[in-house]
Design an enzyme around this catalytic site. Structure first.
Site, PDB file in Angstrom:
ATOM      1  N   CYS A 189      -3.332  -5.462 -10.568  1.00 10.27           N
ATOM      2  CA  CYS A 189      -3.031  -6.144  -9.312  1.00 10.27           C
ATOM      3  C   CYS A 189      -3.611  -5.443  -8.091  1.00 10.27           C
ATOM      4  O   CYS A 189      -3.532  -5.966  -6.982  1.00 10.27           O
ATOM      5  CB  CYS A 189      -1.527  -6.317  -9.157  1.00 10.27           C
ATOM      6  N   HIS A 249       3.425  -4.736  -1.175  1.00 12.74           N
ATOM      7  CA  HIS A 249       3.171  -5.326  -2.494  1.00 12.74           C
ATOM      8  C   HIS A 249       4.287  -6.308  -2.831  1.00 12.74           C
ATOM      9  O   HIS A 249       4.026  -7.421  -3.270  1.00 12.74           O
ATOM     10  CB  HIS A 249       3.066  -4.218  -3.535  1.00 12.74           C
ATOM     11  N   GLU A 282       8.969   0.668  -3.477  1.00  9.66           N
ATOM     12  CA  GLU A 282       8.080   0.606  -2.319  1.00  9.66           C
ATOM     13  C   GLU A 282       8.825   0.850  -1.016  1.00  9.66           C
ATOM     14  O   GLU A 282       8.332   1.565  -0.132  1.00  9.66           O
ATOM     15  CB  GLU A 282       7.368  -0.747  -2.272  1.00  9.66           C
ATOM     16  N   LYS A 295       3.919 -12.602  -0.788  1.00 14.76           N
ATOM     17  CA  LYS A 295       4.101 -13.144  -2.139  1.00 14.76           C
ATOM     18  C   LYS A 295       5.318 -14.067  -2.217  1.00 14.76           C
ATOM     19  O   LYS A 295       5.428 -14.863  -3.150  1.00 14.76           O
ATOM     20  CB  LYS A 295       4.257 -12.013  -3.159  1.00 14.76           C
ATOM     21  N   HIS A 306       2.369 -14.288  -6.928  1.00 11.50           N
ATOM     22  CA  HIS A 306       1.581 -13.086  -7.183  1.00 11.50           C
ATOM     23  C   HIS A 306       0.256 -13.472  -7.835  1.00 11.50           C
ATOM     24  O   HIS A 306       0.235 -13.940  -8.980  1.00 11.50           O
ATOM     25  CB  HIS A 306       2.374 -12.148  -8.084  1.00 11.50           C
ATOM     26  N   PHE A 328      -0.209  -2.763 -12.776  1.00 11.50           N
ATOM     27  CA  PHE A 328       0.207  -2.226 -14.069  1.00 11.50           C
ATOM     28  C   PHE A 328      -0.730  -1.068 -14.453  1.00 11.50           C
ATOM     29  O   PHE A 328      -1.943  -1.147 -14.263  1.00 11.50           O
ATOM     30  CB  PHE A 328       0.140  -3.301 -15.153  1.00 11.50           C
TER      31      PHE A 328
END
Length: 417
Positions: free
Chosen positions: A165, A305, A316, A337, A342, A403
């Site tokens: 991502c 994110h 985060e 998002k 996403h 990831f």
């Protein structure tokens, strides 16, 4: 050597809430959700039956019919968003040294739909490998920048970045560095993803990563809400064209913002879970700030994110408080998002566009779908819940985490000649 200054001179967006940059921006500031029931395949047996799909998009409206059939959707999306950005930036390739124009493109998965279709044909057949001759060229991630370069005759640096991502953000950072090191004058950067298919949704369901709020798709993406329970899959592309400042000025280019820093780090923690204390997230933001020669007091907005997952959002937010200290409470924070879902490898591209336009227009897009406060989050943080907020934005940061523990962050500031 003195590093060159780099600016943003072209934007293109193909997203679940708008098929152009202007439509995308209007959707963001008006808090529009792009989520709805999946239309691309039968979801009866799937745990998640919704996603943020593109709306009213037909590749053949933008590409030659024969050409479109040779391209996986992730490449189609890349070409369409790039066509908008090229037009937006007014690049006359006959008057530009195209040996110094490159394409650096990110995608986390690439030609997933093509791979699924070819494997389905093989396994449902008699075992004879009747493989489409375009199979490999349609699947590989680097084919997207290849097609862009061929379309416009661009012979500068050309490759793909793959960091889940964080892929599109890594592409931007590479583009930024190549230009400021005087290796190129212009680089088309961005990312695209097309994973709303049986393999994509089924795979993320198997990981328990997706929201299963099938009774209320539009509010399923709930970053920083107590009842968040997974991300919503999205698809599309974003293109950010970066250009050396003097080159842009010489051709009278429109300048959206200046890119001033990029940071990278690794969580070194788990294949999918972020570090619980946000160590990698803290480090990547600190690295970007150091690269930009800015302090925490210089940042007015962070496009986080913020995937709407139980662990990620907490990690985060902790990183922001830990790094920014008291300056954290002067920030606006938001997760777009909540509206787009996403877009995986393309997330960094469309979120960078949101960040650039926030800097340009002095408007912070909201984090929609907030209903219930979560005591896990510092109540003094301003998550820009549910409604856009006007404020002067001198500089803004955009975070993307992938990831494998891949983290990337970029900083844009108002252009000052």
């Amino acid at each position: 050597m003195e590093l060159k200054r780099v600016v943003v001179t072209g934007l293109g967006a193909l997203t679940p809430i708008g098929n152009t940059t202007q439509e995308f921006w209007e959707g963001l500031i008006n808090g529009v959700s792009g989520a709805g029931p999946i239309t691309g395949f039968d979801t009866e047996k799937f745990k998640t039956k919704f996603a943020c799909e593109l709306k009213n998009f037909n590749a053949e409206d933008h590409l030659d019919k024969k050409e479109a059939r040779k391209l996986d959707p992730f490449v189609q999306y890349a070409l369409v968003s790039t066509a908008e950005a090229v037009k937006d930036g007014g690049y006359d390739w006959e008057k530009i040294d195209t040996n110094r124009v490159g394409v650096i493109w990110g995608s986390g998965i690439g030609g997933f739909k093509t791979f699924q279709e070819e494997m389905k044909n093989f396994f449902l057949g008699d075992g004879t490998p009747r493989i489409n001759p375009f199979f490999i060229p349609k699947v590989i991630i680097d084919i997207a920048p290849g097609h862009i370069s061929m379309k416009y005759g661009l012979r500068g640096p050309n490759f793909s970045t793959v960091s889940a991502c964080a892929s599109a953000t890594n592409a931007m950072i590479d583009a930024f560095n190549y230009i400021r090191l005087d290796i190129a004058d212009i680089i088309i950067s961005g990312g695209s993803e097309a994973i709303i298919n049986e393999a994509g949704i089924g795979g993320f369901n198997a990981m328990h990563a997706l929201s299963t709020r099938n009774d209320d798709p539009k509010t399923a993406s709930r970053p920083f809400d107590k009842d968040r329970e997974g991300f919503v899959a999205g698809e599309g592309a974003g293109t950010i064209i970066l250009e050396e400042l003097e080159h842009a000025k010489a051709r009278g280019a429109k300048i959206y913002a200046e890119i001033v820093g990029g940071g990278m780090s690794a969580d070194a923690n788990h294949i999918t879970a972020p570090h619980p204390q946000g160590l990698g997230a803290r480090l990547v933001m600190a690295n970007a700030l150091r690269d930009a020669k800015l302090t925490t007091a210089d940042i007015d907005y962070i496009n986080v994110h913020g995937t709407s997952t139980p662990l990620g959002d907490v990690s985060e937010s902790r990183a922001i408080v830990d790094l920014f200290g008291e300056d954290a409470y002067k920030l606006n924070i938001s997760s777009t998002k909540s509206m787009t879902g996403h877009l995986l490898g393309a997330a960094g591209a469309i979120e960078a566009i949101a960040t650039i336009l926030a800097v340009k227009n002095d408007i912070v897009p909201p984090t929609i779908n907030h209903f219930t406060d979560d005591p896990e989050f510092d109540p003094k943080l301003n998550f820009t819940f549910n409604k856009a907020q006007k404020r002067v934005i001198r500089a803004a940061q955009s975070n993307t985490f992938g990831f494998g523990g891949h983290n990337a962050s970029v900083i844009f500031k108002k252009y000052e000649g």
